[in-house]
Motif scaffolding. Structure first.
Motif, PDB file in Angstrom:
ATOM      1  N   GLY A 157      -8.201  -8.650  10.407  1.00  0.00           N
ATOM      2  CA  GLY A 157      -7.368  -9.744  10.894  1.00  0.00           C
ATOM      3  C   GLY A 157      -5.899  -9.415  10.787  1.00  0.00           C
ATOM      4  N   LEU A 158      -5.529  -8.735   9.705  1.00  0.00           N
ATOM      5  CA  LEU A 158      -4.134  -8.320   9.507  1.00  0.00           C
ATOM      6  C   LEU A 158      -3.726  -7.276  10.551  1.00  0.00           C
ATOM      7  N   VAL A 159      -4.556  -6.268  10.747  1.00  0.00           N
ATOM      8  CA  VAL A 159      -4.238  -5.188  11.684  1.00  0.00           C
ATOM      9  C   VAL A 159      -4.158  -5.716  13.112  1.00  0.00           C
ATOM     10  N   VAL A 160      -5.091  -6.586  13.478  1.00  0.00           N
ATOM     11  CA  VAL A 160      -5.095  -7.162  14.820  1.00  0.00           C
ATOM     12  C   VAL A 160      -3.847  -8.010  15.045  1.00  0.00           C
ATOM     13  N   ALA A 161      -3.434  -8.764  14.018  1.00  0.00           N
ATOM     14  CA  ALA A 161      -2.217  -9.573  14.135  1.00  0.00           C
ATOM     15  C   ALA A 161      -0.995  -8.695  14.349  1.00  0.00           C
ATOM     16  N   GLN A 162      -0.918  -7.583  13.620  1.00  0.00           N
ATOM     17  CA  GLN A 162       0.221  -6.683  13.813  1.00  0.00           C
ATOM     18  C   GLN A 162       0.206  -6.066  15.201  1.00  0.00           C
ATOM     19  N   ARG A 163      -0.964  -5.758  15.727  1.00  0.00           N
ATOM     20  CA  ARG A 163      -1.021  -5.223  17.079  1.00  0.00           C
ATOM     21  C   ARG A 163      -0.570  -6.294  18.089  1.00  0.00           C
ATOM     22  N   ALA A 164      -0.888  -7.552  17.815  1.00  0.00           N
ATOM     23  CA  ALA A 164      -0.426  -8.618  18.704  1.00  0.00           C
ATOM     24  C   ALA A 164       1.106  -8.687  18.707  1.00  0.00           C
ATOM     25  N   TRP A 165       1.724  -8.520  17.528  1.00  0.00           N
ATOM     26  CA  TRP A 165       3.189  -8.444  17.486  1.00  0.00           C
ATOM     27  C   TRP A 165       3.675  -7.233  18.289  1.00  0.00           C
ATOM     28  N   ALA A 166       2.980  -6.111  18.156  1.00  0.00           N
ATOM     29  CA  ALA A 166       3.403  -4.878  18.822  1.00  0.00           C
ATOM     30  C   ALA A 166       3.381  -5.002  20.335  1.00  0.00           C
TER      31      ALA A 166
ATOM     32  N   THR B 142      -3.278 -15.462  11.681  1.00  0.00           N
ATOM     33  CA  THR B 142      -2.858 -16.442  12.687  1.00  0.00           C
ATOM     34  C   THR B 142      -1.405 -16.247  13.109  1.00  0.00           C
ATOM     35  N   ARG B 143      -0.679 -15.403  12.395  1.00  0.00           N
ATOM     36  CA  ARG B 143       0.749 -15.152  12.590  1.00  0.00           C
ATOM     37  C   ARG B 143       1.608 -16.377  12.269  1.00  0.00           C
ATOM     38  N   ARG B 144       1.035 -17.321  11.521  1.00  0.00           N
ATOM     39  CA  ARG B 144       1.830 -18.468  11.063  1.00  0.00           C
ATOM     40  C   ARG B 144       2.987 -17.988  10.204  1.00  0.00           C
ATOM     41  N   LEU B 145       2.710 -17.038   9.302  1.00  0.00           N
ATOM     42  CA  LEU B 145       3.769 -16.347   8.575  1.00  0.00           C
ATOM     43  C   LEU B 145       4.046 -15.047   9.316  1.00  0.00           C
ATOM     44  N   PRO B 146       5.255 -14.882   9.855  1.00  0.00           N
ATOM     45  CA  PRO B 146       5.552 -13.653  10.591  1.00  0.00           C
ATOM     46  C   PRO B 146       5.661 -12.452   9.653  1.00  0.00           C
ATOM     47  N   VAL B 147       4.664 -11.579   9.694  1.00  0.00           N
ATOM     48  CA  VAL B 147       4.606 -10.384   8.855  1.00  0.00           C
ATOM     49  C   VAL B 147       4.591  -9.157   9.758  1.00  0.00           C
ATOM     50  N   ASN B 148       5.549  -8.251   9.537  1.00  0.00           N
ATOM     51  CA  ASN B 148       5.630  -7.003  10.308  1.00  0.00           C
ATOM     52  C   ASN B 148       5.654  -7.284  11.811  1.00  0.00           C
TER      53      ASN B 148
ATOM     54  N   SER C 101       7.444  -6.207  14.149  1.00  0.00           N
ATOM     55  CA  SER C 101       7.599  -5.071  15.067  1.00  0.00           C
ATOM     56  C   SER C 101       6.249  -4.504  15.485  1.00  0.00           C
ATOM     57  N   GLY C 102       5.192  -4.949  14.818  1.00  0.00           N
ATOM     58  CA  GLY C 102       3.891  -4.306  14.907  1.00  0.00           C
ATOM     59  C   GLY C 102       3.640  -3.465  13.682  1.00  0.00           C
ATOM     60  N   GLY C 103       4.709  -3.309  12.870  1.00  0.00           N
ATOM     61  CA  GLY C 103       4.599  -2.481  11.681  1.00  0.00           C
ATOM     62  C   GLY C 103       4.367  -1.032  12.049  1.00  0.00           C
ATOM     63  N   GLN C 104       4.314  -0.214  11.047  1.00  0.00           N
ATOM     64  CA  GLN C 104       4.062   1.205  11.301  1.00  0.00           C
ATOM     65  C   GLN C 104       2.656   1.444  11.857  1.00  0.00           C
ATOM     66  N   LEU C 105       1.708   0.559  11.507  1.00  0.00           N
ATOM     67  CA  LEU C 105       0.339   0.744  11.959  1.00  0.00           C
ATOM     68  C   LEU C 105       0.230   0.697  13.476  1.00  0.00           C
ATOM     69  N   SER C 106       1.154   0.010  14.150  1.00  0.00           N
ATOM     70  CA  SER C 106       1.153  -0.014  15.615  1.00  0.00           C
ATOM     71  C   SER C 106       2.407   0.594  16.222  1.00  0.00           C
ATOM     72  N   ALA C 107       3.558   0.423  15.567  1.00  0.00           N
ATOM     73  CA  ALA C 107       4.785   1.022  16.107  1.00  0.00           C
ATOM     74  C   ALA C 107       4.828   2.512  15.842  1.00  0.00           C
ATOM     75  N   GLY C 108       4.256   2.958  14.721  1.00  0.00           N
ATOM     76  CA  GLY C 108       4.258   4.360  14.342  1.00  0.00           C
ATOM     77  C   GLY C 108       5.107   4.611  13.110  1.00  0.00           C
ATOM     78  N   GLN C 109       4.809   5.700  12.421  1.00  0.00           N
ATOM     79  CA  GLN C 109       5.536   6.079  11.213  1.00  0.00           C
ATOM     80  C   GLN C 109       6.359   7.331  11.507  1.00  0.00           C
ATOM     81  N   ALA C 110       7.672   7.139  11.618  1.00  0.00           N
ATOM     82  CA  ALA C 110       8.572   8.259  11.937  1.00  0.00           C
ATOM     83  C   ALA C 110       9.016   8.963  10.668  1.00  0.00           C
ATOM     84  N   GLY C 111       8.055   9.505   9.910  1.00  0.00           N
ATOM     85  CA  GLY C 111       8.375  10.193   8.671  1.00  0.00           C
ATOM     86  C   GLY C 111       9.149   9.294   7.738  1.00  0.00           C
ATOM     87  N   ALA C 112      10.276   9.791   7.241  1.00  0.00           N
ATOM     88  CA  ALA C 112      11.106   9.003   6.331  1.00  0.00           C
ATOM     89  C   ALA C 112      11.743   7.810   7.032  1.00  0.00           C
ATOM     90  N   GLY C 113      11.740   7.806   8.369  1.00  0.00           N
ATOM     91  CA  GLY C 113      12.254   6.660   9.103  1.00  0.00           C
ATOM     92  C   GLY C 113      11.518   5.381   8.769  1.00  0.00           C
TER      93      GLY C 113
END
Length: 379
Positions: free
Chosen positions: A165-174, A308-314, A316-328
């Protein structure tokens, strides 16, 4: 000198899974710096402080990057603490501005993270990795965090569906973030039926490496030309448990109470949250460490507030969907929350006055050793 520091600009060098020919770490860092200065309405000659975090900038150092950017600075910092680098650099930059050591400080973090660079990083992350984990062979931290996730599931009663549910919510933000690398909508079924990486982790539980960089400009408030973000509190901690804890309580827990107190607000006041998300289990751990949910209440909290995204968490989609740019990744959440508080997050914009950002990282041997918390306020 009692100057007040504010966050006055942000910049992102676009993320990509497949960097083109000629792409360099120095190039993406410079691109992010240029974008952040443009956003702040400032020029390179205005900059008198620079902080850099990167795994792949070598053999260059922060001073080399400053020279290549044409900067003459009187305050310089190089942070090597990965996911916690954003909080560490921000804390030092605020102190530098308040003390009058610098008036405009650029924080930049990022990497060229192609396949070979990623393999080199996970094999030689530190001495513990090179001498004890790589010979197993252990291809990166997935197996370590698979064990940690299992421990969290046993301790809290969380199921894979809860993480899903958390991962799917972040993808919805992404899907609302044009800068996210992965924007295709995801269902819970997609998550649950993804290939297994290291049980119980599936493909969508593991952060994807990308090339890119993030930058922010911290300056004395009077240097702001646009809408600034107030920095209410920043707190960092290193090696809080000597790698002897279970990993389910992160260094964020040692920072949170003091940060909330200094900011004069509490967890219930946070309107937008970005927590370091290399794995869903670490999102859960940091949300608990921030005081947003108790351990026994985590399944309900994730289902009713995060999924439910009632609390806006990550958002941007977070790194799990936006990507992890190393130290970025250490600056990713700070850039997103700053944009939300400035009202500049586009389709994913939420109504936010108080934002909180955490940093987590540097797996010394068993789990992350560094934590940070920053509380920000819309001006």
């Amino acid at each position: 000198m009692n100057q007040h520091a504010a966050l006055v600009g942000t910049g992102t060098s676009p993320y990509t899974r497949h960097p083109g020919p000629g792409t360099t770490t120095g190039g993406v860092l410079a691109d992010a710096v240029g974008r952040a200065l443009d956003d702040a309405g400032l020029a390179p000659q205005d900059v008198d402080g620079l902080a850099v975090a990167s795994f792949t900038l070598g053999p260059d150092h922060a001073v080399d990057l400053a020279w290549r950017l044409g900067l003459s600075v009187r305050w310089l910092m190089q942070d090597t603490n990965g996911g916690a680098s954003g909080g560490g650099m921000l804390q030092h930059a605020v102190r530098a501005v308040e003390a009058g050591d610098a008036s405009v400080v650029v924080l930049v973090a990022g990497d060229l993270m192609d396949r070979q660079a990623h393999l080199d990083l996970v094999r030689n992350y530190n001495r513990a990795t090179a001498e004890h984990l790589a010979p197993l062979p252990l291809a990166g931290p997935n197996a370590l965090f698979a064990m940690l996730t299992t421990r969290q599931m046993e301790t809290t009663g969380l199921r894979r569906e809860d993480y899903g549910g958390l991962v799917v919510a972040q993808r919805a933000w992404a899907t609302l973030n044009p800068g996210a690398v992965y924007r295709t909508p995801m269902s819970l079924e997609d998550y649950l039926h993804a290939p297994t990486v290291a049980p119980p982790l599936g493909r969508f539980d593991c952060v994807p490496p990308v090339t890119g960089a993030e930058a922010v400009v911290v300056a004395a408030e009077e240097r702001a030309t646009g809408r600034r973000v107030r920095i209410r509190a920043v707190s960092t901690v290193y090696n809080a448990d000597d790698q002897l804890g279970d990993g389910l309580r992160t260094g964020v827990a040692d920072c949170a109470a003091g940060a909330w107190e200094r900011a004069g607000v509490g967890p219930e006041d946070a309107n937008v949250v970005s927590v370091y998300d290399d794995y869903p289990s670490m999102v859960v751990a940091q949300l608990a460490d921030l005081g947003l949910a108790a351990g026994s209440d985590l399944p309900r909290f994730l289902a009713e507030e995060v999924a439910t995204r009632r609390l806006p968490v990550n958002t941007s989609g977070g790194q799990l969907s936006a990507g992890q740019a190393g130290a970025g990744a250490g600056l990713h959440g700070l850039v997103e929350v700053a944009r939300q508080l400035q009202g500049r997050a586009g389709e994913r914009q939420v109504d936010a006055r108080i934002g909180v950002v955490t940093g987590y990282g540097m797996v010394l041997y068993r789990h992350g050793s560094c934590g940070s918390v920053a509380v920000l306020e819309a001006a």
